[in-house]
Design an enzyme around this catalytic site. Structure first.
Site, PDB file in Angstrom:
ATOM      1  N   ARG A 160      21.412  26.348  53.531  1.00 35.52           N
ATOM      2  CA  ARG A 160      22.159  27.608  54.107  1.00 35.52           C
ATOM      3  C   ARG A 160      23.077  28.200  52.748  1.00 35.52           C
ATOM      4  NH1 ARG A 160      25.578  22.994  57.152  1.00 35.52           N
ATOM      5  NH2 ARG A 160      23.498  22.613  57.877  1.00 35.52           N
ATOM      6  N   ARG A 211      18.808  13.512  58.473  1.00 39.16           N
ATOM      7  CA  ARG A 211      20.140  13.672  57.818  1.00 39.16           C
ATOM      8  C   ARG A 211      21.033  12.874  58.689  1.00 39.16           C
ATOM      9  NH1 ARG A 211      19.622  19.651  55.642  1.00 39.16           N
ATOM     10  NH2 ARG A 211      18.339  19.280  53.747  1.00 39.16           N
ATOM     11  N   SER A 234      21.054  20.979  52.921  1.00 42.01           N
ATOM     12  CA  SER A 234      20.618  22.294  53.708  1.00 42.01           C
ATOM     13  C   SER A 234      20.227  23.383  52.676  1.00 42.01           C
ATOM     14  CB  SER A 234      21.348  22.696  54.706  1.00 42.01           C
ATOM     15  OG  SER A 234      21.768  24.132  54.848  1.00 42.01           O
ATOM     16  N   ASP A 291      15.048  27.531  54.627  1.00 42.83           N
ATOM     17  CA  ASP A 291      15.474  26.210  55.311  1.00 42.83           C
ATOM     18  C   ASP A 291      15.038  24.994  54.337  1.00 42.83           C
ATOM     19  OD1 ASP A 291      16.223  25.091  58.155  1.00 42.83           O
ATOM     20  OD2 ASP A 291      15.090  23.701  57.085  1.00 42.83           O
ATOM     21  N   ASP A 322      15.307  28.759  66.546  1.00 46.72           N
ATOM     22  CA  ASP A 322      15.180  27.475  66.932  1.00 46.72           C
ATOM     23  C   ASP A 322      16.411  26.294  66.681  1.00 46.72           C
ATOM     24  OD1 ASP A 322      15.206  27.440  64.405  1.00 46.72           O
ATOM     25  OD2 ASP A 322      13.455  26.044  63.696  1.00 46.72           O
ATOM     26  N   HIS A 323      17.386  27.177  65.909  1.00 42.20           N
ATOM     27  CA  HIS A 323      18.655  26.385  65.718  1.00 42.20           C
ATOM     28  C   HIS A 323      19.750  26.514  66.542  1.00 42.20           C
ATOM     29  CE1 HIS A 323      16.742  25.581  61.643  1.00 42.20           C
ATOM     30  NE2 HIS A 323      18.015  24.808  61.274  1.00 42.20           N
TER      31      HIS A 323
HETATM   32  C1  MIC Z   1      19.738  21.603  58.350  1.00 49.12           C
HETATM   33  O1  MIC Z   1      18.816  20.929  58.528  1.00 49.12           O
HETATM   34  O2  MIC Z   1      20.732  21.539  57.878  1.00 49.12           O
HETATM   35  C2  MIC Z   1      19.315  23.057  58.559  1.00 49.12           C
HETATM   36  C3  MIC Z   1      20.189  23.495  59.554  1.00 49.12           C
HETATM   37  O3  MIC Z   1      18.018  23.398  59.165  1.00 49.12           O
HETATM   38  C4  MIC Z   1      19.437  23.959  57.356  1.00 49.12           C
HETATM   39  C5  MIC Z   1      19.554  25.278  57.361  1.00 49.12           C
HETATM   40  C6  MIC Z   1      20.822  25.928  58.002  1.00 49.12           C
HETATM   41  O4  MIC Z   1      21.858  25.498  57.588  1.00 49.12           O
HETATM   42  O5  MIC Z   1      20.675  26.952  58.647  1.00 49.12           O
HETATM   43  C7  MIC Z   1      18.546  23.559  56.297  1.00 49.12           C
HETATM   44  O6  MIC Z   1      18.138  22.318  56.017  1.00 49.12           O
HETATM   45  O7  MIC Z   1      18.166  24.383  55.149  1.00 49.12           O
HETATM   46 FE1  SF4 Z   2      16.242  21.839  62.333  1.00 44.68          FE
HETATM   47 FE2  SF4 Z   2      17.180  21.361  59.847  1.00 44.68          FE
HETATM   48 FE3  SF4 Z   2      17.023  19.711  61.982  1.00 44.68          FE
HETATM   49 FE4  SF4 Z   2      14.916  20.404  60.875  1.00 44.68          FE
HETATM   50  S1  SF4 Z   2      16.609  19.185  59.848  1.00 44.68           S
HETATM   51  S2  SF4 Z   2      15.249  20.162  63.095  1.00 44.68           S
HETATM   52  S3  SF4 Z   2      15.142  22.588  60.589  1.00 44.68           S
HETATM   53  S4  SF4 Z   2      18.521  21.381  62.154  1.00 44.68           S
END
Ligand code: MIC
Ligand code: SF4
Length: 656
Positions: free
Chosen positions: A542, A379, A540, A119, A64-65
């Protein structure tokens, strides 16, 4: 004394330790989820553990990313993920099927179960009564192998809801209120448990909007009880048989109680550049808006999109305002198409994009320079949208739609003056269920060939620490440094499977010279240090925000405080997470200072505080080493992968 809901689930899953707030415990994980941006590394690590088949009740891999497919990298990752899932007993949700948290809620979430996801927004499924926790990919890989997940036993805070939301006020406004009260700082090690008579007024998708953004509060997770509304939602998904009722005892003890009367809430908005910079929408009214973006795992349910479509019905978005809409899942997308609401969105000039993270992770739809973007996601960190100086606001779908119609920040209640009635939208009695985009594990795993494209490299090995560290402070940063500052997403996201390349972007937004300087120092056999203030590593899950610094030779982070998931990720990759015992010492250390740590092995093994000599200033600094004995062993092994390999018999036992 009765038990909280959180406590009940922890108790029934306890695999190690004692339930006492602050103590490290291990819990059994029933379900795991991964997404492609963290998943590739997680499965490479799972493969490196040499376990043939996952030992959870259910593991799902989502794509999905990384969807833009500019170049071969994303598609190679998807192909690898599909094969590795089929081979190792994991369900695979194909690209196009939707955002992991939304799809998991629809199709897999079960009250009372534990879910570990790579995640940070995994707590979305707390809306259905799961204990759902976000973690680094390596922790998820270990859980897939049957190992317990270790965490600090949380303190449970009750958010007691009373009353009922008024028209034009929605679940997003509830969590923005919580963020205003608790902020994004200082909530590590807590769980937000929702209760009170107001709970019954909220549907599961609304509850999930609230638990989703608990991630921004920085808590371990957030959870709602499982009640009649939960049963209705699950029955509408054709999963009524998986439902069980769950609630806290009436006399349960909580660390703190926060009272929120839903009927007093107003439409809220988070201003740039932090989710806790919350104000009423009315107080920001009139600001010109260049972009509105509706979607993400926070607000992309059927109800959210139908509400937006009904508000836009027969209108076109304001002349200077671009509207993008990303449905949360294929189920939502198909249902709004079938029910005619997609027509309203298209008619309004919305740029409808695929069911994926998209704009939320800065994958396309960057706002114009200095532009104002009102988004329904979670965010608004500086630069995350893809435009360095964009001003991103976070709000409800109702507010976002009002902004799209008027072209300025608008309290949705004002729409009534334009003759637009409040659309009262219910959760459907029956969702459209079609799981054909979710591939089950292969019947004959031996026949599956796992192909790794040229961008997919093995995770770099981490080394046990030397007994003496000598090196420089390579960067000194302030409060609330997010993992988006450390390891940027957006256009850099496609290098997630190639650590050497991805590492060249560490701290890009703060100091693009950081990686090169670190590499040069590392290659001279010297250590690199990061100095930070409060809430380092927000955001995140990550693990790249630890993995890439490790690759660059970072040996320790010295901060006023470090957020939960990032703290665990640092340990998992062998980086010392140190906190100032006297926060004033932060001011006594500067970039370029030479630091020395001696007698390290003994200190990691047992010391509560450790002395750092600042050779440049001829001073000594005390740092706390708040670690469990397991974490000490991980650090001494040079990271979780090394530690897990050497303790594989224990893993085998746990999975038996
Ligand atoms: C995000 O919202 O920052 C992400 C991308 O979903 C991350 C995960 C990632 O960095 O792949 C998260 O929230 O953990
Ligand atoms: Fe995707 Fe992270 Fe955004 Fe949720 S917050 S939609 S998991 S990138």
């Amino acid at each position: 004394m009765g038990k909280s809901l959180t406590w009940k689930i922890l108790e029934s899953h306890l695999a190690a330790g004692k339930l006492a707030a602050g103590q490290e415990i291990g819990i059994r994980i029933d379900q795991t989820l991964t997404q492609d941006a963290t998943g590739t590394m997680a499965y490479l690590q799972f493969e490196a553990m040499g376990i043939p088949r996952v030992r959870t009740e259910l593991s799902v891999s989502y794509v999905d990313h990384n969807m833009l497919q500019e170049g071969f990298e994303n598609a190679d990752d998807h192909r690898y993920l599909a094969a590795v899932a089929q081979k190792h007993g994991v369900y695979f949700s194909r690209a196009g099927n939707g955002i992991c948290h939304q799809v998991h809620l629809e199709r897999f979430g079960v009250p009372g179960k534990t879910l570990l996801g790579s995640d940070s927004h995994t707590p979305t499924n707390g809306g259905i009564g799961m204990l759902a926790i976000g973690a680094g990919g390596l922790d998820v890989a270990v859980a897939m192998g049957g190992g317990p997940f270790y965490l600090a036993c949380p303190q449970v805070v009750l958010v007691r809801l009373s009353g009922q939301l008024r028209r034009w006020v929605s679940a997003k406004d509830v969590i923005l209120k919580v963020l205003q009260i608790l902020t994004t700082k200082g909530n590590v090690g807590k769980v937000l448990e929702y209760g009170g008579p107001g709970v019954a007024t909220l549907s599961v998708p609304e509850r999930s909007t609230i638990t989703n953004m608990g991630a921004e509060v920085g808590v371990t997770t957030s959870i709602f009880p499982s009640d009649e509304r939960t049963r209705q939602f699950m029955a509408a998904q054709g999963r009524g048989g998986d439902w069980t009722p769950l609630a806290a005892d009436d006399d349960a003890a909580y660390e703190r109680v926060i009272e929120i009367d839903l009927s007093t809430l107003e439409p809220m908005i988070a201003r740039p550049h932090s989710p806790d910079n919350v104000a009423t929408v009315a107080s920001c009214a009139g600001t010109k808006v260049q972009q509105v973006a509706i979607g993400s795992c926070t607000n992309s349910s059927y109800k959210d999109l139908v509400t937006v479509a009904r508000l836009l019905h027969g209108r076109v978005t304001a002349a200077d305002t671009s509207l993008v809409v990303a449905p949360g899942s294929r189920q939502v997308f198909e249902m709004i198409a079938r029910d005619g609401y997609l027509t309203d969105l298209i008619g309004a000039g919305a740029r409808v994009v695929e069911s994926a993270c998209g704009f939320c992770i800065g994958a396309g739809q960057a706002p114009p320079s200095g532009g104002v973007s009102v988004r329904t996601n979670n965010r608004n960190f500086e630069g995350r949208s893809g435009t360095r100086d964009a001003q991103v606001y976070l709000a409800s779908p109702e507010t976002a739609a009002a902004c799209a119609i008027t072209g300025t920040i608008t309290d949705p209640r004002e729409l009534e003056k334009l003759g637009i009635q409040f659309p009262s939208v219910d959760v459907p009695g029956k969702f459209l269920v079609d799981d054909r985009m979710i591939l089950p594990p292969a019947d004959h795993p031996d026949l599956i060939e796992v192909v790794r494209g040229p961008n997919i490299g093995p995770p770099p090995a981490s080394e046990p620490p030397p007994d003496r560290l000598l090196g420089e402070v390579m960067i000194k940063v302030g409060d609330k440094i997010t993992t988006d500052h450390i390891s940027p997403a957006g256009s850099r996201l496609k290098f997630r499977s190639n650590v050497a390349k991805y590492a060249t972007f560490v701290f890009e937004i703060l100091d693009p010279t950081f990686p090169k300087r670190c590499e040069a120092n590392r290659d001279r056999g010297r250590a690199n240090f990061i100095v930070a203030a409060d809430s380092y590593g927000q955001g995140s899950s990550r693990e790249h925000a630890a993995l890439c610094p490790m690759y660059l030779g970072v040996r320790a982070v010295l901060a006023k405080s470090i957020e939960r998931i990032h703290h665990a990720n640092l340990i998992n990759f062998g980086i010392l997470p140190l906190t100032f015992t006297d926060p004033a010492d932060y001011d006594r250390i500067q970039p370029g200072d030479e630091l020395e740590l001696t007698d390290l092995h003994r200190q990691i093994e047992s010391a509560q505080t450790l002395t750092i000599r600042n050779a440049t200033r001829g001073a000594s600094i005390q740092a706390a080493l708040k670690l469990s004995s397991r974490q000490r062993k991980i650090l001494l092994s040079g990271g979780l992968l090394n530690y897990t390999r050497s303790s594989a018999p224990h893993l085998t036992e746990a999975g038996a």
